[in-house]
Scaffold this motif. Structure first.
Motif, PDB file in Angstrom:
ATOM      1  N   LEU A  93       5.890   6.442   8.087  1.00 41.22           N
ATOM      2  CA  LEU A  93       6.662   5.206   8.036  1.00 41.22           C
ATOM      3  C   LEU A  93       7.923   5.381   7.206  1.00 41.22           C
ATOM      4  CD1 LEU A  93       3.776   2.812   6.952  1.00 41.22           C
ATOM      5  CD2 LEU A  93       4.649   3.099   9.253  1.00 41.22           C
ATOM      6  N   GLU A  94       8.902   4.513   7.483  1.00 39.40           N
ATOM      7  CA  GLU A  94      10.088   4.439   6.628  1.00 39.40           C
ATOM      8  C   GLU A  94      10.302   2.979   6.269  1.00 39.40           C
ATOM      9  OE1 GLU A  94      14.880   5.364   6.598  1.00 39.40           O
ATOM     10  OE2 GLU A  94      13.645   6.234   8.177  1.00 39.40           O
ATOM     11  N   ASP A  95      10.426   2.728   4.971  1.00 40.44           N
ATOM     12  CA  ASP A  95      10.718   1.381   4.488  1.00 40.44           C
ATOM     13  C   ASP A  95      12.154   1.059   4.889  1.00 40.44           C
ATOM     14  OD1 ASP A  95      11.604  -0.813   2.831  1.00 40.44           O
ATOM     15  OD2 ASP A  95       9.873  -0.435   1.530  1.00 40.44           O
ATOM     16  N   MET A  96      12.363   0.016   5.671  1.00 41.04           N
ATOM     17  CA  MET A  96      13.682  -0.310   6.217  1.00 41.04           C
ATOM     18  C   MET A  96      14.680  -0.684   5.118  1.00 41.04           C
ATOM     19  SD  MET A  96      13.361   0.146   9.469  1.00 41.04           S
ATOM     20  CE  MET A  96      14.678  -0.723  10.281  1.00 41.04           C
ATOM     21  N   GLU A  97      14.198  -1.206   3.995  1.00 44.70           N
ATOM     22  CA  GLU A  97      15.096  -1.630   2.922  1.00 44.70           C
ATOM     23  C   GLU A  97      15.467  -0.469   2.001  1.00 44.70           C
ATOM     24  OE1 GLU A  97      14.712  -4.593  -0.835  1.00 44.70           O
ATOM     25  OE2 GLU A  97      14.094  -5.430   1.105  1.00 44.70           O
ATOM     26  N   SER A  98      14.470   0.285   1.562  1.00 46.79           N
ATOM     27  CA  SER A  98      14.725   1.346   0.573  1.00 46.79           C
ATOM     28  C   SER A  98      14.957   2.716   1.206  1.00 46.79           C
ATOM     29  CB  SER A  98      13.545   1.450  -0.396  1.00 46.79           C
ATOM     30  OG  SER A  98      12.402   1.967   0.276  1.00 46.79           O
ATOM     31  N   GLY A  99      14.550   2.889   2.463  1.00 46.09           N
ATOM     32  CA  GLY A  99      14.665   4.188   3.112  1.00 46.09           C
ATOM     33  C   GLY A  99      13.561   5.152   2.697  1.00 46.09           C
ATOM     34  N   GLU A 100      12.655   4.672   1.844  1.00 42.49           N
ATOM     35  CA  GLU A 100      11.552   5.503   1.353  1.00 42.49           C
ATOM     36  C   GLU A 100      10.561   5.780   2.486  1.00 42.49           C
ATOM     37  OE1 GLU A 100       8.107   4.703  -1.865  1.00 42.49           O
ATOM     38  OE2 GLU A 100      10.144   4.193  -2.534  1.00 42.49           O
ATOM     39  N   LYS A 101      10.115   7.035   2.559  1.00 41.54           N
ATOM     40  CA  LYS A 101       9.173   7.414   3.615  1.00 41.54           C
ATOM     41  C   LYS A 101       7.770   7.567   3.035  1.00 41.54           C
ATOM     42  CE  LYS A 101      12.605   9.570   6.517  1.00 41.54           C
ATOM     43  NZ  LYS A 101      13.137  10.759   7.119  1.00 41.54           N
ATOM     44  N   ALA A 102       6.783   7.276   3.855  1.00 41.33           N
ATOM     45  CA  ALA A 102       5.383   7.407   3.446  1.00 41.33           C
ATOM     46  C   ALA A 102       4.568   7.826   4.655  1.00 41.33           C
ATOM     47  CB  ALA A 102       4.871   6.086   2.888  1.00 41.33           C
ATOM     48  N   CYS A 103       3.449   8.455   4.390  1.00 45.90           N
ATOM     49  CA  CYS A 103       2.572   8.903   5.460  1.00 45.90           C
ATOM     50  C   CYS A 103       1.140   8.484   5.113  1.00 45.90           C
ATOM     51  CB  CYS A 103       2.676  10.421   5.594  1.00 45.90           C
ATOM     52  SG  CYS A 103       1.842  11.051   7.060  1.00 45.90           S
ATOM     53  N   TYR A 104       0.487   7.775   6.017  1.00 46.74           N
ATOM     54  CA  TYR A 104      -0.863   7.283   5.774  1.00 46.74           C
ATOM     55  C   TYR A 104      -1.774   7.579   6.959  1.00 46.74           C
ATOM     56  CZ  TYR A 104       1.385   4.356   2.220  1.00 46.74           C
ATOM     57  OH  TYR A 104       2.119   3.900   1.156  1.00 46.74           O
ATOM     58  N   GLN A 105      -3.042   7.841   6.646  1.00 51.83           N
ATOM     59  CA  GLN A 105      -4.057   7.900   7.691  1.00 51.83           C
ATOM     60  C   GLN A 105      -4.855   6.612   7.596  1.00 51.83           C
ATOM     61  OE1 GLN A 105      -7.221  10.853   7.428  1.00 51.83           O
ATOM     62  NE2 GLN A 105      -7.625  10.669   9.603  1.00 51.83           N
ATOM     63  N   ILE A 106      -5.143   6.006   8.729  1.00 58.36           N
ATOM     64  CA  ILE A 106      -5.914   4.769   8.753  1.00 58.36           C
ATOM     65  C   ILE A 106      -7.394   5.136   8.847  1.00 58.36           C
ATOM     66  CG2 ILE A 106      -6.356   2.620   9.999  1.00 58.36           C
ATOM     67  CD1 ILE A 106      -3.392   2.751  10.904  1.00 58.36           C
ATOM     68  N   VAL A 107      -8.152   4.750   7.811  1.00 58.40           N
ATOM     69  CA  VAL A 107      -9.555   5.156   7.690  1.00 58.40           C
ATOM     70  C   VAL A 107     -10.436   3.939   7.424  1.00 58.40           C
ATOM     71  CG1 VAL A 107      -8.955   7.469   6.848  1.00 58.40           C
ATOM     72  CG2 VAL A 107      -9.308   5.621   5.212  1.00 58.40           C
ATOM     73  N   GLY A 108     -11.739   4.165   7.341  1.00 56.01           N
ATOM     74  CA  GLY A 108     -12.687   3.103   7.031  1.00 56.01           C
ATOM     75  C   GLY A 108     -12.575   2.641   5.589  1.00 56.01           C
ATOM     76  N   ASP A 109     -13.101   1.463   5.307  1.00 55.84           N
ATOM     77  CA  ASP A 109     -13.026   0.881   3.965  1.00 55.84           C
ATOM     78  C   ASP A 109     -13.583   1.816   2.898  1.00 55.84           C
ATOM     79  OD1 ASP A 109     -11.949  -1.419   5.073  1.00 55.84           O
ATOM     80  OD2 ASP A 109     -13.880  -2.446   5.203  1.00 55.84           O
ATOM     81  N   GLU A 110     -14.685   2.475   3.203  1.00 54.60           N
ATOM     82  CA  GLU A 110     -15.376   3.332   2.240  1.00 54.60           C
ATOM     83  C   GLU A 110     -14.559   4.570   1.874  1.00 54.60           C
ATOM     84  OE1 GLU A 110     -18.565   4.099  -0.257  1.00 54.60           O
ATOM     85  OE2 GLU A 110     -18.432   2.372   1.052  1.00 54.60           O
ATOM     86  N   GLU A 111     -13.677   5.028   2.755  1.00 58.15           N
ATOM     87  CA  GLU A 111     -12.940   6.269   2.510  1.00 58.15           C
ATOM     88  C   GLU A 111     -11.504   6.054   2.057  1.00 58.15           C
ATOM     89  OE1 GLU A 111     -12.936   8.584   6.223  1.00 58.15           O
ATOM     90  OE2 GLU A 111     -13.609   6.819   7.265  1.00 58.15           O
ATOM     91  N   ALA A 112     -11.070   4.790   1.958  1.00 56.77           N
ATOM     92  CA  ALA A 112      -9.690   4.502   1.589  1.00 56.77           C
ATOM     93  C   ALA A 112      -9.368   5.059   0.201  1.00 56.77           C
ATOM     94  CB  ALA A 112      -9.444   2.996   1.613  1.00 56.77           C
ATOM     95  N   ASP A 113      -8.197   5.693   0.092  1.00 52.27           N
ATOM     96  CA  ASP A 113      -7.708   6.258  -1.166  1.00 52.27           C
ATOM     97  C   ASP A 113      -6.196   6.389  -1.024  1.00 52.27           C
ATOM     98  OD1 ASP A 113      -7.029   7.706  -3.413  1.00 52.27           O
ATOM     99  OD2 ASP A 113      -8.412   9.359  -3.030  1.00 52.27           O
ATOM    100  N   VAL A 114      -5.469   5.390  -1.502  1.00 44.19           N
ATOM    101  CA  VAL A 114      -4.019   5.342  -1.312  1.00 44.19           C
ATOM    102  C   VAL A 114      -3.344   6.578  -1.883  1.00 44.19           C
ATOM    103  CG1 VAL A 114      -1.910   4.042  -1.845  1.00 44.19           C
ATOM    104  CG2 VAL A 114      -3.989   2.833  -1.228  1.00 44.19           C
ATOM    105  N   LYS A 115      -3.808   7.061  -3.040  1.00 43.86           N
ATOM    106  CA  LYS A 115      -3.188   8.242  -3.656  1.00 43.86           C
ATOM    107  C   LYS A 115      -3.313   9.464  -2.752  1.00 43.86           C
ATOM    108  CE  LYS A 115      -3.577   6.851  -8.448  1.00 43.86           C
ATOM    109  NZ  LYS A 115      -4.655   6.102  -9.027  1.00 43.86           N
TER     110      LYS A 115
END
Length: 157
Positions: A93-115
């Motif tokens: 993803l790219e934040d449209m305002e800041s231009g900051e990019k991020a990459c995430y995998q969409i997982v189950g609640d039990e495995e979520a770990d933003v870091k």
């Protein structure tokens, strides 16, 4: 109720369950036996703490067994979603305002770990992304207000 989970997430739960059953359970049984050997149980803080730990471990074992029994295990590598964001997908993803990019995998609640770049399928950002394609712009209500992200890439790794 089925819990969506990646193959990796299910394996981590299996490993935790194995450790709880083979290591933690045995350790707490030994601690209870040792505390009992000290005599009067009514004023024995070690005994009470060991029993409390045992209750926690047994509860967690039951919780993990239930989640694994009801898991809907999804291998992102086998997905064929034609570039659409689905459970298990990795989204850049790219934040449209800041231009900051991020990459995430969409997982189950039990495995979520933003870091670690893993967000829960039930999170606001994941719910906004599901069903969208690379090139789409999504709006996400965050604690800091409404933000827009452009989906740069969708991968099934």
């Amino acid at each position: 109720m089925k819990y969506p989970m990646t193959v990796e997430g299910a394996e981590k739960l299996r490993q935790e369950l194995h450790r709880l059953k083979t290591v933690e359970r045995q350790a707490v049984i030994a601690a209870i036996a040792e505390a009992r050997a000290h005599g009067d149980l009514s004023e024995n803080a070690e005994y009470d703490a060991a029993r409390e730990r045992q209750a926690f471990i047994e509860g967690r074992i039951q919780e993990l067994e239930a989640k694994l029994a009801n898991a809907q295990i999804i291998d992102p590598k086998t997905l064929d979603a034609d570039g659409r964001v689905v459970f298990g997908a990795t989204v850049e993803l790219e934040d449209m305002e800041s231009g900051e990019k991020a990459c995430y995998q969409i997982v189950g609640d039990e495995e979520a770990d933003v870091k670690a770049g893993k967000i829960s399928v039930s999170s606001p950002i994941a719910r906004a992304l599901i069903g969208k394609y690379a090139g789409d712009v999504v709006q996400v209500q965050t604690p800091g207000g409404l933000r827009e992200f452009e989906i740069l890439d969708v991968r099934y790794v």
